[in-house]
Design a protein around this motif. Structure first.
Motif, PDB file in Angstrom:
ATOM      1  N   PRO A 301       0.796  -1.232   0.000  1.00 17.79           N
ATOM      2  CA  PRO A 301       0.000   0.000   0.000  1.00 17.79           C
ATOM      3  C   PRO A 301       0.830   1.285   0.000  1.00 17.79           C
ATOM      4  O   PRO A 301       0.301   2.365  -0.279  1.00 17.79           O
ATOM      5  CB  PRO A 301      -0.813  -0.113   1.300  1.00 17.79           C
ATOM      6  CG  PRO A 301      -0.871  -1.568   1.591  1.00 17.79           C
ATOM      7  CD  PRO A 301       0.459  -2.099   1.149  1.00 17.79           C
ATOM      8  N   LEU A 302       2.129   1.185   0.309  1.00 17.86           N
ATOM      9  CA  LEU A 302       2.978   2.372   0.381  1.00 17.86           C
ATOM     10  C   LEU A 302       3.913   2.517  -0.818  1.00 17.86           C
ATOM     11  O   LEU A 302       4.738   3.433  -0.847  1.00 17.86           O
ATOM     12  CB  LEU A 302       3.828   2.333   1.661  1.00 17.86           C
ATOM     13  CG  LEU A 302       3.085   2.342   2.994  1.00 17.86           C
ATOM     14  CD1 LEU A 302       4.069   2.238   4.148  1.00 17.86           C
ATOM     15  CD2 LEU A 302       2.239   3.608   3.128  1.00 17.86           C
ATOM     16  N   ARG A 303       3.778   1.656  -1.802  1.00 21.39           N
ATOM     17  CA  ARG A 303       4.776   1.648  -2.870  1.00 21.39           C
ATOM     18  C   ARG A 303       4.711   2.860  -3.792  1.00 21.39           C
ATOM     19  O   ARG A 303       5.647   3.110  -4.554  1.00 21.39           O
ATOM     20  CB  ARG A 303       4.665   0.344  -3.671  1.00 21.39           C
ATOM     21  CG  ARG A 303       5.248  -0.821  -2.884  1.00 21.39           C
ATOM     22  CD  ARG A 303       5.168  -2.142  -3.577  1.00 21.39           C
ATOM     23  NE  ARG A 303       5.610  -3.210  -2.659  1.00 21.39           N
ATOM     24  CZ  ARG A 303       5.246  -4.467  -2.746  1.00 21.39           C
ATOM     25  NH1 ARG A 303       4.439  -4.860  -3.726  1.00 21.39           N
ATOM     26  NH2 ARG A 303       5.685  -5.356  -1.870  1.00 21.39           N
ATOM     27  N   ALA A 304       3.648   3.622  -3.717  1.00 19.49           N
ATOM     28  CA  ALA A 304       3.597   4.860  -4.502  1.00 19.49           C
ATOM     29  C   ALA A 304       4.371   5.985  -3.831  1.00 19.49           C
ATOM     30  O   ALA A 304       4.643   7.021  -4.456  1.00 19.49           O
ATOM     31  CB  ALA A 304       2.141   5.288  -4.724  1.00 19.49           C
ATOM     32  N   LEU A 305       4.727   5.807  -2.555  1.00 18.44           N
ATOM     33  CA  LEU A 305       5.479   6.833  -1.835  1.00 18.44           C
ATOM     34  C   LEU A 305       6.904   6.927  -2.365  1.00 18.44           C
ATOM     35  O   LEU A 305       7.573   5.911  -2.555  1.00 18.44           O
ATOM     36  CB  LEU A 305       5.546   6.496  -0.343  1.00 18.44           C
ATOM     37  CG  LEU A 305       4.449   6.987   0.574  1.00 18.44           C
ATOM     38  CD1 LEU A 305       4.731   6.506   1.994  1.00 18.44           C
ATOM     39  CD2 LEU A 305       4.343   8.499   0.551  1.00 18.44           C
ATOM     40  N   VAL A 306       7.371   8.141  -2.564  1.00 19.38           N
ATOM     41  CA  VAL A 306       8.759   8.360  -2.983  1.00 19.38           C
ATOM     42  C   VAL A 306       9.351   9.426  -2.057  1.00 19.38           C
ATOM     43  O   VAL A 306       8.823  10.545  -1.992  1.00 19.38           O
ATOM     44  CB  VAL A 306       8.855   8.831  -4.441  1.00 19.38           C
ATOM     45  CG1 VAL A 306      10.308   9.124  -4.823  1.00 19.38           C
ATOM     46  CG2 VAL A 306       8.261   7.789  -5.378  1.00 19.38           C
ATOM     47  N   PRO A 307      10.407   9.130  -1.314  1.00 22.45           N
ATOM     48  CA  PRO A 307      11.036  10.169  -0.486  1.00 22.45           C
ATOM     49  C   PRO A 307      11.463  11.358  -1.333  1.00 22.45           C
ATOM     50  O   PRO A 307      11.981  11.197  -2.449  1.00 22.45           O
ATOM     51  CB  PRO A 307      12.250   9.446   0.110  1.00 22.45           C
ATOM     52  CG  PRO A 307      11.872   7.995   0.088  1.00 22.45           C
ATOM     53  CD  PRO A 307      11.061   7.816  -1.159  1.00 22.45           C
ATOM     54  N   ARG A 308      11.250  12.557  -0.812  1.00 20.35           N
ATOM     55  CA  ARG A 308      11.562  13.774  -1.565  1.00 20.35           C
ATOM     56  C   ARG A 308      12.311  14.762  -0.667  1.00 20.35           C
ATOM     57  O   ARG A 308      12.274  14.657   0.568  1.00 20.35           O
ATOM     58  CB  ARG A 308      10.281  14.427  -2.097  1.00 20.35           C
ATOM     59  CG  ARG A 308       9.312  14.871  -1.005  1.00 20.35           C
ATOM     60  CD  ARG A 308       8.207  15.741  -1.551  1.00 20.35           C
ATOM     61  NE  ARG A 308       7.227  16.098  -0.536  1.00 20.35           N
ATOM     62  CZ  ARG A 308       7.386  17.075   0.348  1.00 20.35           C
ATOM     63  NH1 ARG A 308       8.502  17.790   0.367  1.00 20.35           N
ATOM     64  NH2 ARG A 308       6.445  17.349   1.235  1.00 20.35           N
ATOM     65  N   PRO A 309      12.974  15.754  -1.271  1.00 17.36           N
ATOM     66  CA  PRO A 309      13.638  16.789  -0.476  1.00 17.36           C
ATOM     67  C   PRO A 309      12.609  17.708   0.186  1.00 17.36           C
ATOM     68  O   PRO A 309      11.450  17.792  -0.254  1.00 17.36           O
ATOM     69  CB  PRO A 309      14.459  17.567  -1.506  1.00 17.36           C
ATOM     70  CG  PRO A 309      14.472  16.728  -2.735  1.00 17.36           C
ATOM     71  CD  PRO A 309      13.224  15.905  -2.710  1.00 17.36           C
ATOM     72  N   PRO A 310      12.998  18.440   1.230  1.00 16.82           N
ATOM     73  CA  PRO A 310      12.077  19.384   1.866  1.00 16.82           C
ATOM     74  C   PRO A 310      11.804  20.597   0.990  1.00 16.82           C
ATOM     75  O   PRO A 310      12.627  20.971   0.156  1.00 16.82           O
ATOM     76  CB  PRO A 310      12.809  19.791   3.153  1.00 16.82           C
ATOM     77  CG  PRO A 310      14.233  19.448   2.920  1.00 16.82           C
ATOM     78  CD  PRO A 310      14.277  18.336   1.928  1.00 16.82           C
ATOM     79  N   ARG A 311      10.627  21.168   1.179  1.00 13.67           N
ATOM     80  CA  ARG A 311      10.270  22.389   0.445  1.00 13.67           C
ATOM     81  C   ARG A 311      11.024  23.604   0.970  1.00 13.67           C
ATOM     82  O   ARG A 311      11.266  24.559   0.251  1.00 13.67           O
ATOM     83  CB  ARG A 311       8.764  22.654   0.568  1.00 13.67           C
ATOM     84  CG  ARG A 311       7.872  21.629  -0.096  1.00 13.67           C
ATOM     85  CD  ARG A 311       6.417  22.051  -0.001  1.00 13.67           C
ATOM     86  NE  ARG A 311       5.529  21.112  -0.672  1.00 13.67           N
ATOM     87  CZ  ARG A 311       4.916  20.106  -0.077  1.00 13.67           C
ATOM     88  NH1 ARG A 311       5.110  19.896   1.211  1.00 13.67           N
ATOM     89  NH2 ARG A 311       4.126  19.297  -0.746  1.00 13.67           N
ATOM     90  N   HIS A 312      11.333  23.576   2.258  1.00 14.84           N
ATOM     91  CA  HIS A 312      11.960  24.731   2.894  1.00 14.84           C
ATOM     92  C   HIS A 312      13.467  24.542   2.925  1.00 14.84           C
ATOM     93  O   HIS A 312      13.982  23.437   2.996  1.00 14.84           O
ATOM     94  CB  HIS A 312      11.406  24.918   4.307  1.00 14.84           C
ATOM     95  CG  HIS A 312       9.934  25.157   4.329  1.00 14.84           C
ATOM     96  ND1 HIS A 312       9.371  26.402   4.190  1.00 14.84           N
ATOM     97  CD2 HIS A 312       8.892  24.293   4.449  1.00 14.84           C
ATOM     98  CE1 HIS A 312       8.056  26.300   4.238  1.00 14.84           C
ATOM     99  NE2 HIS A 312       7.747  25.032   4.394  1.00 14.84           N
ATOM    100  N   GLY A 313      14.188  25.665   2.874  1.00 13.23           N
ATOM    101  CA  GLY A 313      15.637  25.603   2.810  1.00 13.23           C
ATOM    102  C   GLY A 313      16.294  25.669   4.171  1.00 13.23           C
ATOM    103  O   GLY A 313      15.772  25.166   5.171  1.00 13.23           O
ATOM    104  N   HIS A 314      17.434  26.344   4.225  1.00 14.26           N
ATOM    105  CA  HIS A 314      18.232  26.401   5.445  1.00 14.26           C
ATOM    106  C   HIS A 314      17.530  27.136   6.589  1.00 14.26           C
ATOM    107  O   HIS A 314      17.926  26.990   7.754  1.00 14.26           O
ATOM    108  CB  HIS A 314      19.576  27.074   5.163  1.00 14.26           C
ATOM    109  CG  HIS A 314      20.438  26.314   4.200  1.00 14.26           C
ATOM    110  ND1 HIS A 314      20.798  24.998   4.413  1.00 14.26           N
ATOM    111  CD2 HIS A 314      21.006  26.675   3.021  1.00 14.26           C
ATOM    112  CE1 HIS A 314      21.559  24.586   3.415  1.00 14.26           C
ATOM    113  NE2 HIS A 314      21.696  25.569   2.555  1.00 14.26           N
ATOM    114  N   ASP A 315      16.509  27.936   6.269  1.00 10.12           N
ATOM    115  CA  ASP A 315      15.815  28.687   7.315  1.00 10.12           C
ATOM    116  C   ASP A 315      14.744  27.868   8.034  1.00 10.12           C
ATOM    117  O   ASP A 315      14.115  28.365   8.974  1.00 10.12           O
ATOM    118  CB  ASP A 315      15.167  29.950   6.732  1.00 10.12           C
ATOM    119  CG  ASP A 315      16.175  31.039   6.445  1.00 10.12           C
ATOM    120  OD1 ASP A 315      17.234  31.047   7.110  1.00 10.12           O
ATOM    121  OD2 ASP A 315      15.917  31.879   5.565  1.00 10.12           O
TER     122      ASP A 315
END
Length: 338
Positions: A301-315
């Motif tokens: 059920p979780l195979r559509a999940l793909v880890p991604r980078p965060p939307r927010h930067g260093h702040d």
């Protein structure tokens, strides 16, 4: 948000889990990001704009009193001057270590800051600044703006940060989890087959931090090649130049992080998986290995999940720290907790 007073002797109680909080406080607040080498401070306006910044070194070798003094100095450096700007409502601190927001204490920490375990972070800083203080783990605070931006009324999130160490945050059904004494989310201390027998910074062996963090991958390259290097950047450069051993070290580290994250995902079913920190910023090689490790572990059920980078930067840690004044208990200079 005002919390009911906490009963005497209740410092070990778990704080009420907070929901998807705003990425900015409703009035100006100070955000502090405490790391092992530096303290970053920001004055964050109600619209999320950072209007002042300051950085001071972390006097980690000088002990907790010196660190608390340095935090107070950094906070005072971003206070509005001239009396025309609104005064900040409080200070939010994103700090390394296992942070108990209710007790305001550092429950556990590595020796990056000398004698940091047991430091009265919330009460000590409130007494030094005269402002109410909320405190939390640095990675959990950084995950706050990411969590707040998720769609839906009750999102779930697994947030992993991979750098010199490995930390994380877990949100389930619209609530960020703290757990007993604030320990929830310390994902670097999940067991990892790839790290079997390797010492971890916490004193145990076989944790994923020992193989998938920046120093972990660097040390792995030294073991595989017989030619140790000082920094992860050297491993990355050698891999880019065609060094197969360097590429293998990065692959093993990324795979280990992905497998641990996939096993965690099976445990609570997040709808979103985010991976930040300095190591993923080394490029596609690490991301490919992490995603492959994750995909190999998750249930159907979780195979559509793909880890991604965060939307927010260093702040993100500073913005998340400032938002803590609206979501966590506040330690007041008087010693009250509300």
């Amino acid at each position: 948000m005002t919390r009911p007073p906490i009963a005497e002797g209740a410092a070990d109680e778990t704080p009420a889990p907070y929901t998807a909080a705003p990425t900015a406080p409703p009035a100006p607040a100070i955000g502090l990001d405490l790391g092992g080498t530096k303290i970053a401070a920001a004055l964050v306006a109600a619209d999320g704009t950072i209007t002042a910044r300051h950085t001071v070194p972390t006097p980690g070798r000088d002990g907790p009193d010196a660190v608390l003094d340095a935090l107070a100095t950094a906070a005072r450096a971003v206070l509005p001057s001239g009396g025309r700007a609104p005064a900040p409502t409080g200070i939010g601190v994103a700090a390394c270590g296992v942070i108990d927001p209710v007790g305001g204490l550092v429950r556990a920490a590595t020796d990056q800051i000398r004698n940091w375990t047991g430091a009265p972070l919330g009460p000590g800083l409130a007494a030094r600044t005269g402002l109410p203080v909320a405190c939390d783990n640095d990675v959990r605070a950084a995950a706050g703006p990411e969590f707040a931006a998720l769609p839906g009324p009750a999102p779930s999130l697994a947030y992993l940060s991979v750098g010199t160490g490995i930390g994380g945050a877990v949100a389930v059904d619209g609530r960020m989890l703290h757990g007993h004494a604030g320990i929830a989310g310390h994902l670097g201390h999940l067991p990892s087959p790839e790290a079997a027998g390797l010492p971890c910074s916490c004193g145990a062996t076989g944790h994923v931090e020992a193989i998938a963090s920046g120093p972990g991958i660097t040390a792995l390259y030294g073991r595989l090649s017989g030619s140790p290097v000082a920094r992860l950047e050297h491993v990355v450069a050698r891999a880019a130049a065609g060094d197969a051993t360097a590429a293998e070290a990065i692959r093993i580290g990324g795979q280990a992080a992905g497998r641990a994250l996939g096993g965690l995902a099976n445990a609570f079913g997040p709808g979103h998986v985010v991976v930040g920190g300095g190591v993923p910023r080394t490029g596609a090689r690490y991301w490919a290995a992490l995603r492959a490790g994750f995909a190999a572990e998750v249930l159907a059920p979780l195979r559509a999940l793909v880890p991604r980078p965060p939307r927010h930067g260093h702040d993100a840690p500073l913005l998340g720290a400032a938002a803590l004044v609206t979501t966590l208990p506040l330690h007041h200079p008087s010693g009250a907790l509300v």
